[in-house]
Scaffold this motif. Structure first.
Motif, PDB file in Angstrom:
ATOM      1  N   UNK A   1       1.345  -3.427 -14.754  1.00  0.00           N
ATOM      2  CA  UNK A   1       0.332  -4.458 -14.605  1.00  0.00           C
ATOM      3  C   UNK A   1      -0.572  -4.091 -13.422  1.00  0.00           C
ATOM      4  N   UNK A   2      -1.615  -4.869 -13.236  1.00  0.00           N
ATOM      5  CA  UNK A   2      -2.403  -4.765 -12.012  1.00  0.00           C
ATOM      6  C   UNK A   2      -1.618  -5.396 -10.869  1.00  0.00           C
ATOM      7  N   UNK A   3      -1.843  -4.881  -9.642  1.00  0.00           N
ATOM      8  CA  UNK A   3      -2.796  -3.843  -9.237  1.00  0.00           C
ATOM      9  C   UNK A   3      -2.198  -2.446  -9.392  1.00  0.00           C
ATOM     10  N   UNK A   4      -3.046  -1.429  -9.254  1.00  0.00           N
ATOM     11  CA  UNK A   4      -2.598  -0.041  -9.289  1.00  0.00           C
ATOM     12  C   UNK A   4      -2.672   0.547  -7.879  1.00  0.00           C
ATOM     13  N   UNK A   5      -1.607   1.201  -7.484  1.00  0.00           N
ATOM     14  CA  UNK A   5      -1.609   1.959  -6.232  1.00  0.00           C
ATOM     15  C   UNK A   5      -1.836   3.414  -6.608  1.00  0.00           C
ATOM     16  N   UNK A   6      -3.096   3.827  -6.577  1.00  0.00           N
ATOM     17  CA  UNK A   6      -3.466   5.153  -7.042  1.00  0.00           C
ATOM     18  C   UNK A   6      -4.804   5.528  -6.423  1.00  0.00           C
ATOM     19  N   UNK A   7      -5.229   6.788  -6.579  1.00  0.00           N
ATOM     20  CA  UNK A   7      -6.539   7.169  -6.044  1.00  0.00           C
ATOM     21  C   UNK A   7      -7.694   6.358  -6.612  1.00  0.00           C
ATOM     22  N   UNK A   8      -7.490   5.722  -7.761  1.00  0.00           N
ATOM     23  CA  UNK A   8      -8.545   4.890  -8.349  1.00  0.00           C
ATOM     24  C   UNK A   8      -8.281   3.397  -8.153  1.00  0.00           C
ATOM     25  N   UNK A   9      -7.270   3.066  -7.369  1.00  0.00           N
ATOM     26  CA  UNK A   9      -6.907   1.660  -7.197  1.00  0.00           C
ATOM     27  C   UNK A   9      -7.826   0.938  -6.233  1.00  0.00           C
ATOM     28  N   UNK A  10      -8.839   0.263  -6.779  1.00  0.00           N
ATOM     29  CA  UNK A  10      -9.842  -0.382  -5.928  1.00  0.00           C
ATOM     30  C   UNK A  10      -9.572  -1.862  -5.673  1.00  0.00           C
ATOM     31  N   UNK A  11      -8.547  -2.424  -6.296  1.00  0.00           N
ATOM     32  CA  UNK A  11      -8.248  -3.839  -6.082  1.00  0.00           C
ATOM     33  C   UNK A  11      -7.561  -4.046  -4.729  1.00  0.00           C
ATOM     34  N   UNK A  12      -7.942  -5.130  -4.075  1.00  0.00           N
ATOM     35  CA  UNK A  12      -7.349  -5.473  -2.783  1.00  0.00           C
ATOM     36  C   UNK A  12      -5.996  -6.138  -3.010  1.00  0.00           C
ATOM     37  N   UNK A  13      -4.987  -5.683  -2.291  1.00  0.00           N
ATOM     38  CA  UNK A  13      -3.656  -6.264  -2.411  1.00  0.00           C
ATOM     39  C   UNK A  13      -3.635  -7.651  -1.781  1.00  0.00           C
ATOM     40  N   UNK A  14      -2.912  -8.554  -2.435  1.00  0.00           N
ATOM     41  CA  UNK A  14      -2.814  -9.930  -1.954  1.00  0.00           C
ATOM     42  C   UNK A  14      -1.359 -10.347  -1.868  1.00  0.00           C
ATOM     43  N   UNK A  15      -1.097 -11.341  -1.039  1.00  0.00           N
ATOM     44  CA  UNK A  15       0.259 -11.852  -0.909  1.00  0.00           C
ATOM     45  C   UNK A  15       0.842 -12.233  -2.264  1.00  0.00           C
ATOM     46  N   UNK A  16       2.121 -11.933  -2.430  1.00  0.00           N
ATOM     47  CA  UNK A  16       2.912 -12.275  -3.614  1.00  0.00           C
ATOM     48  C   UNK A  16       2.607 -11.424  -4.844  1.00  0.00           C
ATOM     49  N   UNK A  17       1.876 -10.332  -4.668  1.00  0.00           N
ATOM     50  CA  UNK A  17       1.800  -9.345  -5.740  1.00  0.00           C
ATOM     51  C   UNK A  17       3.118  -8.564  -5.747  1.00  0.00           C
TER      52      UNK A  17
ATOM     53  N   UNK B   1       7.404  -6.957  -2.781  1.00  0.00           N
ATOM     54  CA  UNK B   1       6.457  -8.076  -2.836  1.00  0.00           C
ATOM     55  C   UNK B   1       5.504  -7.928  -1.652  1.00  0.00           C
ATOM     56  N   UNK B   2       4.206  -7.957  -1.926  1.00  0.00           N
ATOM     57  CA  UNK B   2       3.195  -7.796  -0.883  1.00  0.00           C
ATOM     58  C   UNK B   2       3.216  -9.001   0.062  1.00  0.00           C
ATOM     59  N   UNK B   3       3.156  -8.720   1.347  1.00  0.00           N
ATOM     60  CA  UNK B   3       3.064  -9.742   2.381  1.00  0.00           C
ATOM     61  C   UNK B   3       1.959  -9.348   3.370  1.00  0.00           C
ATOM     62  N   UNK B   4       1.645 -10.250   4.301  1.00  0.00           N
ATOM     63  CA  UNK B   4       0.594  -9.982   5.280  1.00  0.00           C
ATOM     64  C   UNK B   4       0.920  -8.791   6.170  1.00  0.00           C
ATOM     65  N   UNK B   5       2.150  -8.715   6.631  1.00  0.00           N
ATOM     66  CA  UNK B   5       2.522  -7.656   7.567  1.00  0.00           C
ATOM     67  C   UNK B   5       3.611  -6.753   6.988  1.00  0.00           C
ATOM     68  N   UNK B   6       4.815  -7.286   6.861  1.00  0.00           N
ATOM     69  CA  UNK B   6       5.921  -6.491   6.331  1.00  0.00           C
ATOM     70  C   UNK B   6       6.201  -6.875   4.890  1.00  0.00           C
ATOM     71  N   UNK B   7       6.077  -5.927   3.957  1.00  0.00           N
ATOM     72  CA  UNK B   7       6.361  -6.256   2.569  1.00  0.00           C
ATOM     73  C   UNK B   7       7.834  -6.623   2.382  1.00  0.00           C
ATOM     74  N   UNK B   8       8.102  -7.456   1.409  1.00  0.00           N
ATOM     75  CA  UNK B   8       9.469  -7.825   1.069  1.00  0.00           C
ATOM     76  C   UNK B   8      10.004  -6.780   0.093  1.00  0.00           C
TER      77      UNK B   8
ATOM     78  N   UNK C   1       3.207   0.326   4.720  1.00  0.00           N
ATOM     79  CA  UNK C   1       1.763   0.127   4.753  1.00  0.00           C
ATOM     80  C   UNK C   1       1.201  -0.678   3.603  1.00  0.00           C
ATOM     81  N   UNK C   2       2.062  -1.072   2.662  1.00  0.00           N
ATOM     82  CA  UNK C   2       1.601  -1.818   1.484  1.00  0.00           C
ATOM     83  C   UNK C   2       1.500  -3.302   1.831  1.00  0.00           C
ATOM     84  N   UNK C   3       0.428  -3.656   2.521  1.00  0.00           N
ATOM     85  CA  UNK C   3       0.272  -5.022   3.022  1.00  0.00           C
ATOM     86  C   UNK C   3      -1.005  -5.647   2.473  1.00  0.00           C
TER      87      UNK C   3
END
Length: 361
Positions: free
Chosen positions: A303-319, A342-349, A262-264
């Motif tokens: 580093x940013x982004x944070x995957x947490x209850x306070x993580x408000x940043x939108x994930x983007x490709x290549x994070x 690595x974040x991707x549009x559909x399936x993360x790498x 789900x990390x897309x």
């Protein structure tokens, strides 16, 4: 060495950010940030960047190295007090508004600069560079991938030496030794090896405790390769585990796999964290997953982004981020499973290749 075109692209992007902020130039002092923008990896440098010019100020030890590593910059050996050299550049370039890294510069350093640079207004640029760094370019993805491969190789090796009687420190030392043999310059953070009841401590760094039959063993470690970090956690069992620990392992694995898928791109860190947290809490372990699901990594281990209850940043490709849910029960033990992805549009790498099926040694 970082490709010249990649360095040029990074510098161009930063200059656009500076223009948007209305700055005449910027003073860069944080090591990870000057490494990112210049390519120079030494421990002593300041950058002064304007719309047209880019200066790298360093001492005698690094003049030759910086000239080779930072082709987009004019290298200057600074005076005894580096502020004198910076001031000369500010005056020569007519810089009236100078951006600085207010989130990393100490108050004492700020006062020192402010007192010296009369006639130049200092303005914080926040985490602008860290924001650029959060999206990895091709060189960074390639380098992080290698750092992950090294950690995977060390894990594979250490499975063969785990036995009753060796200490957690022995395991940590072998992991770090193998990573260096495989090309790492070192560990990307202090290696965690927590066994038995100690495995309920999420950051239980290696101790003199000896491994015993029945132990749960959590290993969290990473390789530093060409200044970039990897991060992996695997939990294994020495002998047949308690049924409760088997159940906990399977819940954590389900949470890890589901949230990883789900990390897309387009989701916030909070939304991805919730995927894993809901699974763990629904199985009766609310309050036993007390840290965030993951974090960005690169030149720094956190580093940013944070995957947490306070993580408000939108994930983007290549994070580049970690996905590392866990359950920790004092008096019983704990399980954590972590990959670097690595974040991707559909399936993360998914970069981490070490197996996640339960391992019983």
């Amino acid at each position: 060495m970082v490709d010249k075109q990649i360095l040029s692209n990074r510098l161009d992007t930063f200059r656009k950010e500076l223009k948007n902020l209305g700055q005449d130039g910027a003073l860069i002092t944080k090591r990870e940030n000057y490494m990112y923008l210049s390519g120079f990896s030494g421990t002593s440098a300041n950058l002064v960047i304007t719309d047209k010019k880019a200066y790298l100020l360093t001492d005698f030890r690094y003049v030759e190295q910086s000239a080779k590593q930072a082709p987009m910059f004019e290298v200057i050996q600074h005076k005894t007090d580096i502020k004198d050299t910076i001031l000369e550049i500010l005056n020569a370039e007519g810089i009236k508004k100078l951006g600085f890294e207010d989130e990393s510069l100490t108050y004492a350093e700020y006062k020192s600069f402010k007192g010296k640079f009369q006639g130049t207004e200092l303005e914080g640029i926040g985490s602008v560079i860290e924001g650029l760094r959060s999206i990895k370019d091709s060189y960074e993805i390639e380098t992080i991938t290698k750092a992950v491969e090294i950690a995977d190789g060390a894990f594979s090796y250490v499975l063969g030496i785990i036995k009753p009687g060796i200490t957690e420190l022995d395991v940590a030392a072998e992991l770090e030794y193998q990573m260096k043999k495989l090309g790492a310059s070192g560990a990307s953070f202090e290696t965690i090896v927590a066994s038995g009841l100690r495995s309920s401590m999420p950051h239980g760094v290696a101790s003199e405790k000896k491994l015993e039959i029945g132990d749960t063993i959590t290993m969290d470690f990473g390789a530093l390769y060409n200044h970039y970090c990897s991060d992996i956690t695997r939990t294994v069992f020495l002998g047949q585990p308690d049924k409760k620990m088997i159940d906990i392992y399977n819940i954590v694995l389900e949470a890890q796999l589901t949230s990883e898928r789900g990390a897309v791109s387009g989701k916030t860190g909070r939304e991805v964290d919730k995927i894993a947290r809901d699974i763990i809490y629904d199985k009766g372990f609310e309050g036993k997953f007390g840290h965030g699901l993951g974090h960005g990594l690169g030149l720094e281990i956190h580093e940013n982004p944070r995957l947490s209850p306070s993580g408000d940043k939108v994930l983007k490709n290549n994070m580049a981020v970690t996905v590392e849910p866990g359950i920790y029960v004092e008096g019983l033990g704990g399980v954590r499973i972590e990959d670097t992805i690595i974040i991707r549009d559909n399936n993360p790498l998914v970069l981490t290749q070490s197996k996640k099926d339960m391992i019983i040694i």
